[in-house]
Write a protein that holds these residues in place. Structure first.
Motif, short mmCIF file in Angstrom:
data_model
loop_
_atom_site.label_atom_id
_atom_site.label_comp_id
_atom_site.label_asym_id
_atom_site.label_seq_id
_atom_site.Cartn_x
_atom_site.Cartn_y
_atom_site.Cartn_z
N THR A 205 -26.76 60.17 17.65
CA THR A 205 -27.55 59.89 16.45
C THR A 205 -26.88 58.82 15.61
N THR A 206 -27.67 57.88 15.16
CA THR A 206 -27.20 56.84 14.26
C THR A 206 -27.86 57.04 12.90
N ARG A 207 -27.06 57.03 11.87
CA ARG A 207 -27.55 57.16 10.50
C ARG A 207 -27.63 55.78 9.86
N VAL A 208 -28.59 55.60 8.97
CA VAL A 208 -28.83 54.30 8.34
C VAL A 208 -28.57 54.43 6.85
N PHE A 209 -27.76 53.51 6.33
CA PHE A 209 -27.40 53.52 4.91
C PHE A 209 -27.66 52.16 4.28
N LEU A 210 -28.06 52.19 3.03
CA LEU A 210 -28.20 50.95 2.28
C LEU A 210 -26.83 50.37 1.98
N THR A 211 -26.70 49.07 2.06
CA THR A 211 -25.50 48.40 1.57
C THR A 211 -25.69 48.20 0.07
N ASP A 212 -24.66 47.70 -0.60
CA ASP A 212 -24.81 47.40 -2.03
C ASP A 212 -25.95 46.41 -2.25
N LYS A 213 -26.02 45.40 -1.39
CA LYS A 213 -27.10 44.42 -1.49
C LYS A 213 -28.47 45.09 -1.27
N ASP B 247 -30.85 58.22 1.39
CA ASP B 247 -29.95 57.39 2.19
C ASP B 247 -29.37 58.21 3.33
N GLY B 248 -29.05 57.56 4.43
CA GLY B 248 -28.38 58.22 5.54
C GLY B 248 -29.30 58.91 6.52
N GLN B 249 -30.57 58.53 6.53
CA GLN B 249 -31.50 59.11 7.51
C GLN B 249 -31.20 58.53 8.90
N SER B 250 -31.60 59.27 9.90
CA SER B 250 -31.45 58.76 11.26
C SER B 250 -32.58 57.78 11.54
N GLN B 251 -32.38 56.95 12.55
CA GLN B 251 -33.44 56.02 12.96
C GLN B 251 -34.70 56.78 13.33
N ARG B 252 -34.53 57.89 14.00
CA ARG B 252 -35.69 58.70 14.43
C ARG B 252 -36.42 59.27 13.21
N GLU B 253 -35.69 59.76 12.22
CA GLU B 253 -36.32 60.27 11.00
C GLU B 253 -37.10 59.16 10.28
N LEU B 254 -36.50 57.99 10.19
CA LEU B 254 -37.19 56.86 9.56
C LEU B 254 -38.48 56.53 10.29
N GLY B 255 -38.41 56.46 11.61
CA GLY B 255 -39.60 56.16 12.40
C GLY B 255 -40.71 57.17 12.19
N LEU C 73 -28.77 44.22 4.42
CA LEU C 73 -29.44 45.22 3.60
C LEU C 73 -29.07 46.65 3.97
N ILE C 74 -28.75 46.86 5.24
CA ILE C 74 -28.40 48.21 5.70
C ILE C 74 -27.19 48.14 6.62
N GLU C 75 -26.62 49.31 6.84
CA GLU C 75 -25.60 49.44 7.88
C GLU C 75 -25.87 50.73 8.64
N ARG C 76 -25.54 50.68 9.92
CA ARG C 76 -25.70 51.86 10.76
C ARG C 76 -24.32 52.50 10.93
N ARG C 77 -24.34 53.82 10.91
CA ARG C 77 -23.10 54.58 11.12
C ARG C 77 -23.37 55.70 12.11
N ALA C 78 -22.39 55.97 12.95
CA ALA C 78 -22.52 57.09 13.88
C ALA C 78 -22.54 58.39 13.09
N ASP C 79 -23.37 59.30 13.53
CA ASP C 79 -23.43 60.63 12.92
C ASP C 79 -22.20 61.40 13.38
N PRO C 80 -21.40 61.94 12.47
CA PRO C 80 -20.18 62.64 12.88
C PRO C 80 -20.44 63.91 13.70
N SER C 81 -21.65 64.48 13.59
CA SER C 81 -21.93 65.71 14.33
C SER C 81 -22.72 65.47 15.62
N SER C 82 -23.14 64.22 15.86
CA SER C 82 -23.89 63.93 17.08
C SER C 82 -23.65 62.48 17.50
N ARG C 83 -23.03 62.30 18.65
CA ARG C 83 -22.72 60.95 19.12
C ARG C 83 -23.98 60.15 19.42
#
Length: 147
Positions: free
Chosen positions: A96-104, A54-62, A84-94
């Motif tokens: 980069t967007t990280r992708v996380f699974l929601t509970d669903k 969980d928490g991979q970047s969009q680029r890593e997923l691609g 199904l997912i939510e995107r969150r800003a990476d705290p160390s890089s503006r």
């Protein structure tokens, strides 16, 4: 050259032909099983990747899914709309967007490994355990996935 123009039986010895037929059959069977979960086939591998990490970047997923960035973005947009997912800003890089699974998303993703095992078993049931292991090993070598 179409298979109709091939000498009799040669397509049955073609790795490309056989792998395409198998891939199409597996894709169709997977689509049917995913429909039972009300899950779009396009989201399957992304959910599996996020379940593994969980928490991979969009680029890593691609890169892991070998999809172009625009396709990853479109899939993630649709997955976010489906909850199904939510995107969150990476705290160390503006940038980069990280992708996380929601509970669903996690609940759906956790149903996938048993589904995959069942599908694999249905296709490989004509092979012994040793033959299955050998086939997987050979495919990993062909795809350069071994260490």
């Amino acid at each position: 050259m179409t298979s109709a123009n091939w000498p009799e039986g040669t397509h049955k010895e073609s790795f490309g032909f056989l792998s395409q037929v198998l891939a199409r059959r597996m894709d169709e069977a997977m689509k049917q099983r995913l429909a039972d979960l009300d899950l779009d086939f396009r989201f399957f591998m992304t959910l599996m990747q996020l379940l593994a990490q969980d928490g991979q970047s969009q680029r890593e997923l691609g890169a892991k899914l070998t999809l172009p960035e625009y396709q990853v973005s479109r899939n993630l947009d649709a997955m976010a709309r489906d909850g199904l997912i939510e995107r969150r800003a990476d705290p160390s890089s503006r940038r980069t967007t990280r992708v996380f699974l929601t509970d669903k998303g996690r609940a759906v993703a956790q149903k996938l490994p048993p589904l995959i095992h069942g599908l694999n078993d249905s296709f490989l049931n004509v092979l012994s355990g040793d033959e299955r292991a050998a086939l997987i090993n050979i495919l990993q070598r062909v795809l350069s996935l071994t260490d």
